[in-house]
Design a protein around this motif. Structure first.
Motif, PDB file in Angstrom:
ATOM      1  N   VAL A   5     -46.174  -4.285  43.694  1.00 58.21           N
ATOM      2  CA  VAL A   5     -46.379  -4.092  45.126  1.00 58.21           C
ATOM      3  C   VAL A   5     -47.725  -3.432  45.372  1.00 58.21           C
ATOM      4  N   THR A   6     -48.222  -3.589  46.591  1.00 60.53           N
ATOM      5  CA  THR A   6     -49.363  -2.816  47.051  1.00 60.53           C
ATOM      6  C   THR A   6     -48.829  -1.737  47.971  1.00 60.53           C
ATOM      7  N   ARG A   7     -49.129  -0.486  47.636  1.00 61.37           N
ATOM      8  CA  ARG A   7     -48.703   0.640  48.459  1.00 61.37           C
ATOM      9  C   ARG A   7     -49.560   0.697  49.714  1.00 61.37           C
ATOM     10  N   VAL A   8     -49.141   1.498  50.692  1.00 60.68           N
ATOM     11  CA  VAL A   8     -49.888   1.591  51.953  1.00 60.68           C
ATOM     12  C   VAL A   8     -51.275   2.178  51.751  1.00 60.68           C
ATOM     13  N   ASP A   9     -51.505   2.881  50.637  1.00 61.51           N
ATOM     14  CA  ASP A   9     -52.845   3.421  50.367  1.00 61.51           C
ATOM     15  C   ASP A   9     -53.744   2.393  49.680  1.00 61.51           C
ATOM     16  N   GLY A  10     -53.224   1.161  49.469  1.00 63.29           N
ATOM     17  CA  GLY A  10     -54.019   0.089  48.880  1.00 63.29           C
ATOM     18  C   GLY A  10     -53.897  -0.027  47.375  1.00 63.29           C
ATOM     19  N   THR A  11     -53.179   0.867  46.734  1.00 65.86           N
ATOM     20  CA  THR A  11     -53.005   0.852  45.287  1.00 65.86           C
ATOM     21  C   THR A  11     -51.913  -0.129  44.897  1.00 65.86           C
TER      22      THR A  11
END
Length: 83
Positions: free
Chosen positions: A45-51
């Protein structure tokens, strides 16, 4: 819940949900706050911080905020996004 000074709201009852089709090029229409997983495996997944992160998960509820579920790196199936 507050992360990095930003409110992420209540993690209570889901207001909406839909089947997630993993994609390497398209973000989710709405950022999810949890994912229901029918069959265990890996989920990228991509987290909301872009990671981007890859997790090995059992079947069940994964309480994670995400903007994308990647096709490459995801072997878990039967994914449902909750918002």
């Amino acid at each position: 819940m507050v992360v990095s000074g930003k409110s992420h709201g209540d993690l209570g009852i889901a207001e909406d949900y839909w089947t997630i089709t993993p994609s390497d090029s398209t973000d989710l229409a709405v950022n999810v706050r949890a994912i229901v997983i029918a069959v265990a495996g890996d989920i990228k997944v991509t987290r909301v911080d872009g990671t981007a992160v890859t997790l090995t998960v059992p079947a069940g509820l994964l309480p994670i905020r995400a903007t994308r579920v990647w096709a490459t790196g995801t072997t878990a199936t039967g994914l449902t996004g909750l918002v």
